[in-house]
Design a protein around this motif. Sequence first.
Motif, PDB file in Angstrom:
ATOM      1  N   MET A  63       0.840  -1.188   0.000  1.00  0.00           N
ATOM      2  CA  MET A  63       0.000   0.000   0.000  1.00  0.00           C
ATOM      3  C   MET A  63       0.882   1.247   0.000  1.00  0.00           C
ATOM      4  N   ALA A  64       0.274   2.388  -0.199  1.00  0.00           N
ATOM      5  CA  ALA A  64       1.023   3.641  -0.220  1.00  0.00           C
ATOM      6  C   ALA A  64       1.508   3.995   1.182  1.00  0.00           C
ATOM      7  N   HIS A  65       2.574   4.777   1.242  1.00  0.00           N
ATOM      8  CA  HIS A  65       3.112   5.195   2.529  1.00  0.00           C
ATOM      9  C   HIS A  65       3.406   6.690   2.478  1.00  0.00           C
ATOM     10  N   PRO A  66       3.567   7.343   3.625  1.00  0.00           N
ATOM     11  CA  PRO A  66       3.798   8.794   3.639  1.00  0.00           C
ATOM     12  C   PRO A  66       5.025   9.184   2.826  1.00  0.00           C
ATOM     13  N   ASP A  94       3.551  -0.603  -5.406  1.00  0.00           N
ATOM     14  CA  ASP A  94       4.152  -1.762  -6.056  1.00  0.00           C
ATOM     15  C   ASP A  94       3.080  -2.541  -6.814  1.00  0.00           C
ATOM     16  N   ALA A  95       3.416  -2.942  -8.022  1.00  0.00           N
ATOM     17  CA  ALA A  95       2.447  -3.652  -8.862  1.00  0.00           C
ATOM     18  C   ALA A  95       2.152  -5.032  -8.288  1.00  0.00           C
ATOM     19  N   ALA A  96       0.875  -5.406  -8.304  1.00  0.00           N
ATOM     20  CA  ALA A  96       0.464  -6.723  -7.834  1.00  0.00           C
ATOM     21  C   ALA A  96      -0.282  -7.496  -8.919  1.00  0.00           C
ATOM     22  N   ALA A 107      -7.865  -2.859  15.454  1.00  0.00           N
ATOM     23  CA  ALA A 107      -6.893  -3.676  16.180  1.00  0.00           C
ATOM     24  C   ALA A 107      -5.490  -3.137  15.908  1.00  0.00           C
ATOM     25  N   PRO A 108      -4.543  -3.440  16.770  1.00  0.00           N
ATOM     26  CA  PRO A 108      -3.157  -2.974  16.532  1.00  0.00           C
ATOM     27  C   PRO A 108      -2.641  -3.445  15.183  1.00  0.00           C
ATOM     28  N   GLY A 109      -2.053  -2.514  14.420  1.00  0.00           N
ATOM     29  CA  GLY A 109      -1.519  -2.835  13.105  1.00  0.00           C
ATOM     30  C   GLY A 109      -2.475  -2.597  11.957  1.00  0.00           C
ATOM     31  N   GLN A 110      -3.754  -2.355  12.260  1.00  0.00           N
ATOM     32  CA  GLN A 110      -4.709  -2.079  11.194  1.00  0.00           C
ATOM     33  C   GLN A 110      -4.648  -0.603  10.790  1.00  0.00           C
ATOM     34  N   PHE A 111      -5.056  -0.329   9.563  1.00  0.00           N
ATOM     35  CA  PHE A 111      -4.924   1.010   8.997  1.00  0.00           C
ATOM     36  C   PHE A 111      -6.231   1.782   9.124  1.00  0.00           C
TER      37      PHE A 111
END
Length: 230
Positions: free
Chosen positions: A1-4, A11-13, A129-133
């Motif tokens: 996924m995108a990041h700051p 990245d292509a999937a 939950a922890p780690g979710q976006f």
Amino acid sequence: MAHPTQLGFQDAASPVMEELLHFHDHALMIVFLISALVLYVIIAMVSTKLTNMYILDSQEIEVVWTVLPALILILIALPSLRILYLMDEINDPHLTIKAMGHQWYWSYEYTDYENLSFDSYMIPTQDLAPGQFRLLETDHRMVVPMESPIRILVSAEDVLHSWALPAMGVKMDAVPGRLNQTAFIASRPGVFYGQCSEICGANHSFMPIVVEAVPLSHFENWSTLMLKDA
């Protein structure tokens, strides 16, 4: 996924997204070359008072400035048309999923199964939950088998929506009363995020799309469990 601070694409999937990335790099290099040439001409004209009558009035220069842009357009158009045809091609899909846009959630129906459908709502911030976006996670993910052609039928029940998944190179409008279709192949396992990409109302950015690509055996186990719970 995108990041700051990310400047490029995700990245292509999928094979189509890889082609789109290659075309982007190809077109960007042409833009850089044109920009460099124009910048050099501007600097040369500003920094010198010398003139050349063969440049000011020359049939050869006019031919070059006419033919060169035409060749550049051909270099851009041919790969672009090839990718457009690739994106529009749907050959023997292994699985068909209908995605319906609602205010403000998506519902999915696996049309190859008799009773496999569910709604996908965004998880509120306080329930993450922890780690979710934040603003991207849903309570039910759309699970698909990897390395299999997946056909997506997209429509809406109320207003215009748009089902978009950047990592797969997929973006299709959901129009009430109209059934659009697109397809993708997940080339690797993972969880991929998207959002409604149509300004469909006040909460359109709160309609996340989460696709989880898993091996075929895991998908079969997941579908069996979902059918039992239905």
